[in-house]
Enzyme design. Structure first.
Site, PDB file in Angstrom:
ATOM      1  N   ASP A  85       6.718 -15.724  15.705  1.00  0.00           N
ATOM      2  CA  ASP A  85       7.761 -15.328  16.640  1.00  0.00           C
ATOM      3  C   ASP A  85       7.073 -14.756  17.874  1.00  0.00           C
ATOM      4  O   ASP A  85       6.419 -13.714  17.799  1.00  0.00           O
ATOM      5  CB  ASP A  85       8.612 -14.240  15.948  1.00  0.00           C
ATOM      6  CG  ASP A  85      10.004 -14.130  16.509  1.00  0.00           C
ATOM      7  OD1 ASP A  85      10.170 -14.410  17.704  1.00  0.00           O
ATOM      8  OD2 ASP A  85      10.909 -13.732  15.748  1.00  0.00           O
TER       9      ASP A  85
ATOM     10  N   ASP B   5      11.275 -16.237  21.504  1.00  0.00           N
ATOM     11  CA  ASP B   5      12.325 -15.225  21.503  1.00  0.00           C
ATOM     12  C   ASP B   5      13.024 -15.132  22.853  1.00  0.00           C
ATOM     13  O   ASP B   5      12.370 -15.135  23.905  1.00  0.00           O
ATOM     14  CB  ASP B   5      11.676 -13.877  21.168  1.00  0.00           C
ATOM     15  CG  ASP B   5      12.687 -12.753  21.094  1.00  0.00           C
ATOM     16  OD1 ASP B   5      13.477 -12.760  20.147  1.00  0.00           O
ATOM     17  OD2 ASP B   5      12.700 -11.901  21.999  1.00  0.00           O
TER      18      ASP B   5
ATOM     19  N   HIS C 246      17.926 -11.564  11.492  1.00  0.00           N
ATOM     20  CA  HIS C 246      17.722 -10.114  11.564  1.00  0.00           C
ATOM     21  C   HIS C 246      18.579  -9.453  12.647  1.00  0.00           C
ATOM     22  O   HIS C 246      18.479  -8.251  12.848  1.00  0.00           O
ATOM     23  CB  HIS C 246      16.243  -9.847  11.840  1.00  0.00           C
ATOM     24  CG  HIS C 246      15.832 -10.417  13.162  1.00  0.00           C
ATOM     25  ND1 HIS C 246      15.799 -11.774  13.408  1.00  0.00           N
ATOM     26  CD2 HIS C 246      15.507  -9.818  14.328  1.00  0.00           C
ATOM     27  CE1 HIS C 246      15.469 -11.981  14.659  1.00  0.00           C
ATOM     28  NE2 HIS C 246      15.286 -10.814  15.246  1.00  0.00           N
ATOM     29  N   ASP C 247      19.393 -10.229  13.348  1.00  0.00           N
ATOM     30  CA  ASP C 247      20.226  -9.683  14.424  1.00  0.00           C
ATOM     31  C   ASP C 247      21.710  -9.650  14.076  1.00  0.00           C
ATOM     32  O   ASP C 247      22.536  -9.345  14.938  1.00  0.00           O
ATOM     33  CB  ASP C 247      20.067 -10.539  15.698  1.00  0.00           C
ATOM     34  CG  ASP C 247      18.698 -10.387  16.336  1.00  0.00           C
ATOM     35  OD1 ASP C 247      18.048  -9.346  16.110  1.00  0.00           O
ATOM     36  OD2 ASP C 247      18.287 -11.298  17.062  1.00  0.00           O
TER      37      ASP C 247
ATOM     38  N   ASN D  56       0.823  -1.226   0.000  1.00  0.00           N
ATOM     39  CA  ASN D  56       0.000   0.000   0.000  1.00  0.00           C
ATOM     40  C   ASN D  56       0.854   1.273   0.000  1.00  0.00           C
ATOM     41  O   ASN D  56       0.357   2.365   0.256  1.00  0.00           O
ATOM     42  CB  ASN D  56      -0.975  -0.003   1.186  1.00  0.00           C
ATOM     43  CG  ASN D  56      -0.234  -0.005   2.505  1.00  0.00           C
ATOM     44  OD1 ASN D  56       0.983  -0.198   2.536  1.00  0.00           O
ATOM     45  ND2 ASN D  56      -0.951   0.217   3.589  1.00  0.00           N
TER      46      ASN D  56
ATOM     47  N   ASP E 175       4.160  -5.454   4.340  1.00  0.00           N
ATOM     48  CA  ASP E 175       2.913  -5.830   5.011  1.00  0.00           C
ATOM     49  C   ASP E 175       2.541  -7.286   4.736  1.00  0.00           C
ATOM     50  O   ASP E 175       3.168  -7.956   3.910  1.00  0.00           O
ATOM     51  CB  ASP E 175       1.786  -4.863   4.616  1.00  0.00           C
ATOM     52  CG  ASP E 175       1.851  -4.481   3.147  1.00  0.00           C
ATOM     53  OD1 ASP E 175       1.858  -5.414   2.317  1.00  0.00           O
ATOM     54  OD2 ASP E 175       1.939  -3.275   2.824  1.00  0.00           O
TER      55      ASP E 175
ATOM     56  N   GLU F 145      14.998 -19.575  20.929  1.00  0.00           N
ATOM     57  CA  GLU F 145      16.170 -18.746  20.642  1.00  0.00           C
ATOM     58  C   GLU F 145      17.050 -18.758  21.883  1.00  0.00           C
ATOM     59  O   GLU F 145      16.660 -18.282  22.943  1.00  0.00           O
ATOM     60  CB  GLU F 145      15.774 -17.315  20.296  1.00  0.00           C
ATOM     61  CG  GLU F 145      16.974 -16.570  19.707  1.00  0.00           C
ATOM     62  CD  GLU F 145      17.018 -15.096  20.046  1.00  0.00           C
ATOM     63  OE1 GLU F 145      17.809 -14.377  19.432  1.00  0.00           O
ATOM     64  OE2 GLU F 145      16.281 -14.657  20.937  1.00  0.00           O
TER      65      GLU F 145
HETATM   66  O1  TEU Z   1      17.281 -11.478  20.346  1.00  0.00           O
HETATM   67  C1  TEU Z   1      17.746 -11.909  21.582  1.00  0.00           C
HETATM   68  C2  TEU Z   1      19.193 -11.815  21.716  1.00  0.00           C
HETATM   69  O2  TEU Z   1      19.919 -11.564  20.817  1.00  0.00           O
HETATM   70  C3  TEU Z   1      19.629 -12.043  23.076  1.00  0.00           C
HETATM   71  O3  TEU Z   1      18.854 -13.092  23.528  1.00  0.00           O
HETATM   72  C4  TEU Z   1      21.024 -12.446  23.252  1.00  0.00           C
HETATM   73  O4  TEU Z   1      20.971 -13.228  24.370  1.00  0.00           O
HETATM   74  C5  TEU Z   1      22.015 -11.386  23.554  1.00  0.00           C
HETATM   75  O5  TEU Z   1      22.294 -10.649  22.403  1.00  0.00           O
HETATM   76  C6  TEU Z   1      23.261 -11.989  24.165  1.00  0.00           C
HETATM   77  O6  TEU Z   1      24.146 -12.503  23.268  1.00  0.00           O
HETATM   78  C7  TEU Z   1      15.915 -11.462  20.219  1.00  0.00           C
HETATM   79  C8  TEU Z   1      15.510 -10.936  18.877  1.00  0.00           C
HETATM   80  O7  TEU Z   1      15.996 -11.790  17.888  1.00  0.00           O
HETATM   81  C9  TEU Z   1      15.962  -9.517  18.738  1.00  0.00           C
HETATM   82  O8  TEU Z   1      15.692  -8.983  17.474  1.00  0.00           O
HETATM   83  C10 TEU Z   1      15.288  -8.707  19.814  1.00  0.00           C
HETATM   84  O9  TEU Z   1      15.776  -7.397  19.796  1.00  0.00           O
HETATM   85  C11 TEU Z   1      15.502  -9.304  21.191  1.00  0.00           C
HETATM   86  O10 TEU Z   1      15.278 -10.705  21.226  1.00  0.00           O
HETATM   87  C12 TEU Z   1      14.562  -8.692  22.167  1.00  0.00           C
HETATM   88  O11 TEU Z   1      13.267  -9.154  21.957  1.00  0.00           O
HETATM   89 CA    CA Z   2       2.635  -1.245   3.673  1.00  0.00          CA
END
Ligand code: TEU
Ligand code: CA
Length: 567
Positions: free
Chosen positions: A100, A201, A336-337, A25, A31, A258
């Site tokens: 998630d 998570d 994504h981290d 959009n 989205d 995770e």
């Molecule tokens: O990431 C969690 C995360 O990276 C921590 O658990 C990690 O333990 C830390 O960096 C120590 O090494 C998840 C998501 O993937 C992230 O995008 C979020 O920002 C985070 O949790 C908070 O919800």
């Molecule tokens: Ca959008």
């Protein structure tokens, strides 16, 4: 011993970062309808499950990981009806859905927290973790994962709440039975909606040492990561067993925990089916070997050194052998981290294509469920940002504030660290074609598209049989269609070779040999591979080259051979 077969053993999971996938959009934000539209593309990759980063209502302090309503969909992503349609359409196309769920914390705008902070007598008080200050100081010197203290003052009650992530993400108190039940209700709600799996998570952090001891600080930062007080504590297992019983009993839902700092021992405990905790976990151990621990003025993840391949192989082998036929393993280079894998371990220049293909070959033919981040299949690179305001990640701003603003470290140094290591590297929009914004959106994208989209995009690679995209399709096909890649034994070869990553996967029917040159230079193998009796199945160069009777590997060359036992 034969592992009990499960549908997720041959899952290849494609991670969709909803806000950066496809915007229908033109508000600049990807989205749910965008994901629905792109389902045929996802199917074409050969994957059979998608993992969506959180899509629940959130003020977006941490891109949706700060949930304010577990039962509501983020309005910029769409509606509950869109989500139901996505689930139904994906299922009709043979694609399962992994959601998630964030159960370690909520947003400070969640009604539970709004209540909890009001007074010490509030009915939701014990949903969060509260402590009084000590001698006018914060309760402990613990450092949060986004930098800075884990404690934030609450004026209404003149005490502190704990937040392992941003201060807008207060941690939940799993000691509270009512809180736990409220969370199980959420998980059951989504399981009943037809979701096939849940990623839990930051789940290893749900239990804390409630004695709140000080951490031992050997850094030159004011606060210290004291993981032993808030990661992998024994109660995590207790809570997860309860979760399993209350949410999953009798169900067929996949759970992925995770577990960033879990080692093989913990992973085994978490993923052994007998224990009824998780089906698999994602650890960051394998991908932390390029941290430079001699630098202590920034948290380790912001440091960088060249990864020692021999050490990496040792760690990977530990995971491959340690969990084999007992627990289950996960394989990934990206999420994504983390920064993009080609920028991190491959080559952004002349060997971009070869190195992207090599990395895929190396990782995904090992034993375990593969997780591929959107854009990885076309070899997307780190963001090309130049100024602080280009970034979006809350973690970037905390780092800058703690180091440059408060502690006076150089702007140039910290900006370089941010460029190399920040999470926004993995979050720039998907590059679909060469039109404006890479075809991601006709509006203004919430985060900048990498300018290399003109050349690096899905459409260009669709047309080229030798593209990274088409190579990923071959790897995924090999992986999912083959019992040997799903269950076969893993054997590391050339353990001490500093440049080559090689291994075999075998079962009673045959043996696959995977040989990868991890460097940009020519390498000859220390041993002679008897390539003549093997069949080359896949590679990122034409033919095979030999020198003095030895297999010779060109820069970032990857080879997959097969030898049939049944003649
Ligand atoms: O990431 C969690 C995360 O990276 C921590 O658990 C990690 O333990 C830390 O960096 C120590 O090494 C998840 C998501 O993937 C992230 O995008 C979020 O920002 C985070 O949790 C908070 O919800
Ligand atoms: Ca959008």
């Amino acid at each position: 011993m034969e592992h009990e077969k499960k549908w997720w053993h041959n899952a290849v999971i494609y991670q969709v970062y909803p806000s950066s996938f496809y915007d229908t959009n033109n508000d600049g934000i990807g989205d749910i309808r965008g994901i629905i539209e792109k389902l045929p593309y996802i199917v074409s990759l050969g994957v059979n499950m998608i993992w969506l980063n959180p899509i629940f209502s959130s003020p977006n302090d941490d891109n949706g990981y700060d949930i304010s309503d577990f039962y509501g969909i983020m309005p910029s992503f769409g509606t509950m009806a869109d989500v139901e349609e996505l689930i139904a359409k994906a299922h009709a196309m043979g694609i399962k859905i992994l959601f998630d769920l964030v159960m370690n914390h909520t947003s400070d705008e969640h009604p539970w927290f709004i209540e909890s902070r009001k007074s010490k007598e509030n009915a939701h008080r014990d949903f969060y973790i509260w402590q009084d200050g000590k001698n006018g100081e914060k309760p402990t010197n613990w450092e949060g994962f986004f930098g800075g203290s884990v404690w934030e003052k609450n004026a209404q009650t003149d005490d502190y709440y704990l937040h392992l992530f941003s201060k807008k993400m207060p941690d939940l108190n799993w000691q509270s039975k009512n809180l736990r039940q409220a969370i199980y209700d959420v998980a059951n709600f989504w399981a009943e909606k037809g979701v096939d799996g849940l990623r839990l998570d930051a789940i290893i952090h749900i239990a804390k040492n409630m004695d709140f001891p000080q951490g031992v600080n050997t850094t030159n930062r004011p606060y210290v990561l004291a993981d032993q007080h808030y990661a992998n504590l024994p109660q995590v297992h207790t809570y997860m067993k309860e979760f399993h019983q209350k949410v999953l009993a009798g169900g067929n839902i996949l759970t992925v925990g995770e577990a960033s700092t879990a080692g093989v021992k913990e992973a085994l405990q978490y993923s052994d089916p007998k224990n009824k905790e998780f089906n698999m976990i994602i650890s960051f151990q394998q991908l932390s070997l390029d941290y430079d621990h001699s630098i202590t003025h920034v948290p380790p993840k912001w440091t960088q050194k060249k990864m020692d391949l021999v050490e990496f192989k040792k760690v990977m082998q530990n995971w491959q052998l340690g969990l084999y036929e007992k627990g289950w393993n996960t394989l990934y280079w990206n999420n994504h981290d983390m920064p993009r894998v080609v920028s991190r371990f491959g080559d952004e220049g002349v060997y971009h294509i070869q190195s992207a293909k090599m990395l895929a070959t190396l990782m995904y033919l090992q034993w375990g469920t593969a997780f591929i981040l959107q854009g990885e299949e076309i070899g997307m690179l780190n963001a090309d940002f130049t100024k602080l305001t280009d970034y979006r990640d809350v973690e970037v701003f905390t780092l800058y504030e703690e180091t440059v603003t408060k502690a006076g470290y150089s702007d140039t140094e910290i900006m370089q660290r941010i460029k190399n290591r920040c999470r926004d590297n993995a979050r720039t929009p998907m590059q679909w074609d060469a039109t404006a914004n890479g075809g991601f959106s006709a509006g203004v994208p919430w985060i900048g598209v990498n300018n290399n989209y003109h050349l690096l995009n899905v459409e260009a690679q669709e047309q080229n049989p030798d593209s990274i995209l088409n190579y990923y399709r071959s790897i995924i096909k090999l992986k999912t269609g083959n019992a040997c890649f799903i269950y076969g034994e893993f054997t590391l070869l050339l353990a001490n070779d500093p440049s080559i990553y090689a291994y075999t996967r075998s079962n009673s029917t045959g043996i696959y040999t995977i040989i990868c040159n991890f460097t940009g230079e020519l390498q000859t193998t220390a041993e002679l591979f008897e390539v003549s009796i093997q069949k080359k199945l896949l590679g990122n160069y034409e033919n095979i080259t030999t020198a003095d009777g030895k297999l010779c590997l060109r820069p970032y060359e990857a080879l997959v051979f097969f030898q049939d036992f049944i003649v």
